[in-house]
Design an enzyme around this catalytic site. Structure first.
Site, PDB file in Angstrom:
ATOM      1  N   LYS A   1       0.862  -1.182   0.000  1.00  0.00           N
ATOM      2  CA  LYS A   1       0.000   0.000   0.000  1.00  0.00           C
ATOM      3  C   LYS A   1       0.898   1.231   0.000  1.00  0.00           C
ATOM      4  O   LYS A   1       1.603   1.482   0.963  1.00  0.00           O
ATOM      5  CB  LYS A   1      -0.899   0.029   1.245  1.00  0.00           C
ATOM      6  CG  LYS A   1      -1.948  -1.039   1.269  1.00  0.00           C
ATOM      7  CD  LYS A   1      -3.131  -0.710   2.185  1.00  0.00           C
ATOM      8  CE  LYS A   1      -2.762  -0.424   3.608  1.00  0.00           C
ATOM      9  NZ  LYS A   1      -3.973  -0.324   4.467  1.00  0.00           N
TER      10      LYS A   1
ATOM     11  N   ASP B   1     -14.692  -1.756  12.604  1.00  0.00           N
ATOM     12  CA  ASP B   1     -15.204  -1.699  11.226  1.00  0.00           C
ATOM     13  C   ASP B   1     -15.240  -3.087  10.591  1.00  0.00           C
ATOM     14  O   ASP B   1     -14.820  -3.261   9.448  1.00  0.00           O
ATOM     15  CB  ASP B   1     -14.350  -0.741  10.381  1.00  0.00           C
ATOM     16  CG  ASP B   1     -15.029  -0.375   9.057  1.00  0.00           C
ATOM     17  OD1 ASP B   1     -16.277  -0.417   9.006  1.00  0.00           O
ATOM     18  OD2 ASP B   1     -14.322  -0.054   8.092  1.00  0.00           O
TER      19      ASP B   1
ATOM     20  N   GLU C   1     -18.461  14.150  -1.345  1.00  0.00           N
ATOM     21  CA  GLU C   1     -19.878  13.991  -0.995  1.00  0.00           C
ATOM     22  C   GLU C   1     -20.518  15.357  -0.748  1.00  0.00           C
ATOM     23  O   GLU C   1     -21.665  15.597  -1.136  1.00  0.00           O
ATOM     24  CB  GLU C   1     -20.012  13.107   0.249  1.00  0.00           C
ATOM     25  CG  GLU C   1     -19.757  11.642  -0.043  1.00  0.00           C
ATOM     26  CD  GLU C   1     -19.771  10.786   1.192  1.00  0.00           C
ATOM     27  OE1 GLU C   1     -20.150   9.620   1.091  1.00  0.00           O
ATOM     28  OE2 GLU C   1     -19.394  11.274   2.267  1.00  0.00           O
TER      29      GLU C   1
ATOM     30  N   ASP D   1     -30.064  -2.247 -15.232  1.00  0.00           N
ATOM     31  CA  ASP D   1     -30.630  -2.487 -16.568  1.00  0.00           C
ATOM     32  C   ASP D   1     -32.091  -2.936 -16.464  1.00  0.00           C
ATOM     33  O   ASP D   1     -32.404  -4.118 -16.478  1.00  0.00           O
ATOM     34  CB  ASP D   1     -29.782  -3.552 -17.269  1.00  0.00           C
ATOM     35  CG  ASP D   1     -30.349  -3.957 -18.628  1.00  0.00           C
ATOM     36  OD1 ASP D   1     -31.062  -3.131 -19.230  1.00  0.00           O
ATOM     37  OD2 ASP D   1     -30.080  -5.090 -19.064  1.00  0.00           O
TER      38      ASP D   1
END
Length: 532
Positions: free
Chosen positions: A110, A205, A442, A500
């Site tokens: 990372k 979490d 956001e 869809d």
């Protein structure tokens, strides 16, 4: 929040690893936010000493660079590892496959861009995640941490490469499933909780996306890979910050008074999904989910629950007990008759409809989150100058996100007289990924003027529709999502089938707008309240 590999922007998981810890731009524990500044005494002038002997060569001292995050000298990761193909990409950096030069062993790296870690909180969060990874490394069902490197541009975390993919993908790909298989999976998840609590860590979490399989082998071990929101437990401390992901949040988190028992609740939610294909607390938006969690009514009547064993339902009830003081502990879960190896969990196949519902649940919102990112990144500085200033004024701790308290005080400064319930409704409307805070993208997409957002929806559609055919095809969606490390072929198929509506195998503009409208209707309230 909501980010690619962080709680920011969009939840784009690249092979399950995230290019920044989830906590970087989300609510963190107050003890990590501010430290008192003490004035330093003035240095006294040193008396001059006349040198009488031969001159001595000064000893070389390696001091940390001025912009170091880890507090030690820079080290080039390329001295020990060769970076290979990209596994995922996000706002904070990338995840790569890397090879150890000395052994040829593959790992995951990372790489987090330091310029993205703008506040003191960001830097403390990354240091804390590294400490927790080092502390837990080597324990069963927890990703092995290999080492950390820092150079002028980035911090690189090297860890075990979990090549087996995400948990739900494996279950869906197998196409058959039983209570015994669910018990085996849940036992590994609860073992992570047990190890964390025993070693003084609260995860905060737990969710399926944070677990990867160590390899593609049939009996691969499940590994917890993300500890970005985890904290060291301080005995006697009551935690008050809302963190986590909406479906998995314990009721006491929403009441802002919690401890390590929240991890058992989250594991109980995962077990409910493993047995039924859907979460126990479900609604059209985050506020509805939170209301359902606080109400605490668990559905054991709908299919497939009548055919699920009483022992399994007993364990789910005990893990999802509202009162954390009465909730079962990790040791008690592992000793439950249904959970024990060779215990009561049946090998009888679970209804295939569970797998179908699990697929739909996993695909939900991924395209919507990517579309919002595309829109927000398309805006010019002139268009968002005022909104950027408004965000900065509300984000008082400069963490990169707006918490409930910051939103409430910010609205009050604007002259708003909204009730706490109304402020929470605004929070829910803007918080796309449901992690309890509002990040910059956001905020921008929530506060843009509606007609401007609609015009950018067309631009976002064109971003996906590379050949200007008027349709987003499977190949086009796959190309866009893989660019951001967001999904495999199964996920892409699930997204198309969800959006869809005319079942022609493509997404037309009307279908795309209908999907975005469902999100926009929730955010309209937020925009009106801030700009009126």
């Amino acid at each position: 929040m909501g980010g690619c590999f962080s709680k920011k922007e969009y939840q784009a998981d690249g092979n399950g690893y995230r290019s920044a810890p989830t906590a970087y731009h989300t609510v963190t524990d107050q003890s990590y936010e501010k430290s008192s500044q003490r004035s330093q005494p003035q240095a006294q002038p040193q008396p001059q000493v006349q040198q009488t002997g031969p001159s001595l060569k000064p000893r070389q001292v390696h001091r940390p660079e001025s912009n170091t995050i880890l507090g030690k000298p820079f080290e080039d990761i390329r001295g020990k590892y060769t970076l290979g193909k990209e596994l995922g990409r996000g706002q904070f950096g990338c995840v790569y496959q890397c090879t150890e030069n000395s052994s040829g062993q593959l790992y995951a790296c990372k790489s987090i861009l330091k310029r993205k870690l703008v506040s003191k909180n960001d830097k403390e969060d990354i240091k804390r995640e590294i400490q927790i990874l080092q502390h837990l490394s080597g324990q069963p069902n927890i990703v092995e941490f290999k080492g950390v490197f820092e150079d002028r541009q980035s911090v690189h975390l090297v860890m075990e490469l979990c090549a087996g993919g995400e948990l739900f993908d494996r279950i869906i790909a197998q196409g058959h499933y039983s209570e015994r298989a669910a018990a085996t999976i849940c036992r590994q998840i609860v073992n992570v909780v047990h190890v964390c609590h025993f070693m003084g860590v609260m995860h905060r979490d737990l969710k399926p996306e944070n677990f990867l399989l160590s390899s593609k082998d049939k009996d691969a071990m499940l590994k917890a890979t993300d500890f970005g929101l985890s904290v060291f437990i301080e005995e006697g401390k009551v935690y008050r910050n809302i963190v986590g992901s909406a479906y998995y949040v314990a009721p006491e988190v929403l009441r802002r008074s919690y401890g390590k028992e929240i991890d058992i609740w989250s594991a109980g939610v995962i077990l409910y999904i493993l047995l039924s294909g859907v979460p126990p607390f479900w609604a059209e938006n985050e506020k509805g989910i939170f209301d359902a969690i606080l109400e605490g009514v668990i559905d054991f009547e709908s299919e497939p629950w009548p055919s699920v064993s009483n022992s399994a339902k007993d364990l789910v009830r005990k893990m999802l007990t509202q009162d954390p003081r009465r909730r079962i502990t990790s040791a008690q879960v592992l000793d439950h008759p249904w959970m024990r190896e060779g215990g009561e969990a049946s090998d009888k196949p679970i209804d295939s409809a569970v797998l179908s519902r699990m697929k739909q649940f996993r695909a939900m919102n991924k395209l919507k989150q990517l579309a919002l990112k595309v829109i927000a990144e398309s805006l010019s500085e002139e268009e968002i100058k005022g909104l950027k200033s408004m965000f900065a004024n509300m984000d008082t701790d400069k963490s990169g996100t707006i918490t409930y308290e910051e939103l409430k005080s910010g609205l009050a400064r604007l002259g708003s007289k909204l009730s706490e319930v109304e402020v929470q409704q605004l929070m829910d409307a803007a918080d796309v990924d449901g992690n309890g805070t509002i990040d910059y993208l956001e905020f921008i997409t929530a506060t843009m003027h509606r007609h401007k957002l609609e015009s950018y929806e067309h631009q976002a559609f064109q971003y996906f529709d590379k050949d200007n055919s008027g349709f987003i095809t499977k190949d086009e969606l796959e190309s866009a999502m893989k660019e951001y490390g967001m999904g495999d072929e199964a996920t892409i198929k699930d997204i198309i089938s969800e959006v869809d509506s005319d079942n022609d195998g493509r997404i037309n503009y009307d279908e795309f707008c209908a999907m975005m409208r469902r999100a926009r209707n929730r955010r309209k309230l937020f925009s009106v309240s801030l700009t009126s």
